[in-house]
Design an enzyme around this catalytic site. Structure first.
Site, PDB file in Angstrom:
ATOM      1  N   GLY A  40      37.562  33.446  59.848  1.00 17.26           N
ATOM      2  CA  GLY A  40      37.742  34.796  58.873  1.00 17.26           C
ATOM      3  C   GLY A  40      38.681  34.451  57.752  1.00 17.26           C
ATOM      4  O   GLY A  40      39.735  33.626  58.274  1.00 17.26           O
ATOM      5  N   GLN A  91      44.493  36.518  51.144  1.00 20.19           N
ATOM      6  CA  GLN A  91      45.094  35.027  51.768  1.00 20.19           C
ATOM      7  C   GLN A  91      44.786  34.020  50.836  1.00 20.19           C
ATOM      8  O   GLN A  91      45.261  33.119  50.718  1.00 20.19           O
ATOM      9  CB  GLN A  91      44.404  34.839  52.976  1.00 20.19           C
ATOM     10  CG  GLN A  91      44.890  35.443  54.218  1.00 20.19           C
ATOM     11  CD  GLN A  91      44.068  35.315  55.597  1.00 20.19           C
ATOM     12  OE1 GLN A  91      43.079  35.589  55.755  1.00 20.19           O
ATOM     13  NE2 GLN A  91      44.530  34.327  56.171  1.00 20.19           N
ATOM     14  N   CYS A 112      46.203  32.561  62.574  1.00 17.17           N
ATOM     15  CA  CYS A 112      46.060  33.078  61.255  1.00 17.17           C
ATOM     16  C   CYS A 112      46.255  31.888  60.345  1.00 17.17           C
ATOM     17  O   CYS A 112      47.166  31.333  60.554  1.00 17.17           O
ATOM     18  CB  CYS A 112      46.815  34.302  61.119  1.00 17.17           C
ATOM     19  SG  CYS A 112      46.652  34.974  59.413  1.00 17.17           S
ATOM     20  N   LEU A 113      45.271  31.711  59.369  1.00 16.92           N
ATOM     21  CA  LEU A 113      45.455  30.456  58.309  1.00 16.92           C
ATOM     22  C   LEU A 113      46.882  30.719  57.774  1.00 16.92           C
ATOM     23  O   LEU A 113      47.238  29.838  57.128  1.00 16.92           O
ATOM     24  CB  LEU A 113      44.299  30.559  57.559  1.00 16.92           C
ATOM     25  CG  LEU A 113      42.986  30.318  58.098  1.00 16.92           C
ATOM     26  CD1 LEU A 113      41.856  30.275  57.227  1.00 16.92           C
ATOM     27  CD2 LEU A 113      43.101  28.847  58.698  1.00 16.92           C
ATOM     28  N   HIS A 118      41.207  42.109  62.457  1.00 15.14           N
ATOM     29  CA  HIS A 118      42.496  41.086  61.927  1.00 15.14           C
ATOM     30  C   HIS A 118      42.115  40.936  60.579  1.00 15.14           C
ATOM     31  O   HIS A 118      43.283  41.048  59.727  1.00 15.14           O
ATOM     32  CB  HIS A 118      42.287  39.898  62.724  1.00 15.14           C
ATOM     33  CG  HIS A 118      43.034  38.580  62.099  1.00 15.14           C
ATOM     34  ND1 HIS A 118      44.200  38.100  62.856  1.00 15.14           N
ATOM     35  CD2 HIS A 118      43.009  38.102  61.042  1.00 15.14           C
ATOM     36  CE1 HIS A 118      44.591  37.125  62.541  1.00 15.14           C
ATOM     37  NE2 HIS A 118      44.195  37.193  61.007  1.00 15.14           N
ATOM     38  N   GLU A 119      41.051  40.589  60.068  1.00 13.34           N
ATOM     39  CA  GLU A 119      40.778  40.484  58.518  1.00 13.34           C
ATOM     40  C   GLU A 119      40.957  41.883  57.788  1.00 13.34           C
ATOM     41  O   GLU A 119      41.738  41.989  56.647  1.00 13.34           O
ATOM     42  CB  GLU A 119      39.452  39.948  58.345  1.00 13.34           C
ATOM     43  CG  GLU A 119      38.943  38.754  58.889  1.00 13.34           C
ATOM     44  CD  GLU A 119      40.106  37.757  58.705  1.00 13.34           C
ATOM     45  OE1 GLU A 119      41.006  37.769  57.744  1.00 13.34           O
ATOM     46  OE2 GLU A 119      40.313  36.611  59.454  1.00 13.34           O
ATOM     47  N   HIS A 179      44.581  42.487  57.086  1.00 18.24           N
ATOM     48  CA  HIS A 179      45.121  41.903  55.762  1.00 18.24           C
ATOM     49  C   HIS A 179      44.920  42.637  54.470  1.00 18.24           C
ATOM     50  O   HIS A 179      45.801  42.609  53.654  1.00 18.24           O
ATOM     51  CB  HIS A 179      44.315  40.448  55.539  1.00 18.24           C
ATOM     52  CG  HIS A 179      44.973  39.294  56.237  1.00 18.24           C
ATOM     53  ND1 HIS A 179      46.337  38.633  56.077  1.00 18.24           N
ATOM     54  CD2 HIS A 179      44.349  38.658  57.559  1.00 18.24           C
ATOM     55  CE1 HIS A 179      46.421  37.856  57.142  1.00 18.24           C
ATOM     56  NE2 HIS A 179      45.293  37.736  57.794  1.00 18.24           N
TER      57      HIS A 179
END
Length: 164
Positions: free
Chosen positions: A44, A49, A87-88, A129-130, A133
């Site tokens: 994701g 991000q 997480c990226l 999660h996304e 953000h």
């Protein structure tokens, strides 16, 4: 491909604004985000991000990439489960997070059409999660203070890299 913003970048803490134009530029942005997500082996990637403060993300939990625009969580099950998440925006950090096991969601696709679905297990976790953000909520906000303290040095190093 986009550069992924890491912890310490202010865009990650902002509440993103709704998408109002469903045009070719949005489609190109989404295609680039999907390419970026795959390049970094993510499942994701949210617009903030990559420095875009708008309410959309892309995800692929094994059924191909999906663009999720202006999402809402309509219902979240009271049953939760704890699982490890990465997480990226937090390179090489993995933490256990408690999330609802099932969610009923509504969002728009790239054509602006509304989609409603129920997600369970891993897809529900990735969506939540996304979605976080888009509200400026990060994985470190969902862990116990003691665990955050243990990660303090690594978080400071990541934040330092965000400043260049």
């Amino acid at each position: 491909m986009y550069r992924v913003r890491v912890f310490g970048d202010p865009v990650l803490r902002k509440r993103a604004k709704p998408v109002t134009k469903f045009d070719e530029a949005l489609k190109r942005t989404i295609e680039r985000m999907i390419e970026t997500m795959y390049h970094y082996d993510g499942v994701g990637l949210a617009a903030p991000q990559v420095g875009i403060s708008q309410r959309f993300f892309v995800m692929d939990v094994g059924n191909g990439p999906v663009a999720v625009i202006n999402p809402e969580i309509l219902e979240a099950s009271p049953e939760t489960e704890i699982a490890e998440e990465g997480c990226l925006s937090f390179p090489e950090i993995f933490v256990e997070i408690e999330r609802s096991k099932r969610v009923k969601v509504r969002y728009q696709n790239v054509r602006g059409e509304f989609v409603e679905e129920e997600l369970e297990g891993y897809p529900a976790r990735v969506f939540q999660h996304e979605f976080d953000h888009l509200n400026g909520v990060l994985i470190i906000d969902r862990i116990k203070p003691a665990k955050r303290l243990l990660l303090r040095k690594r978080l400071m190093d990541i934040a330092k890299s965000a400043r260049g």
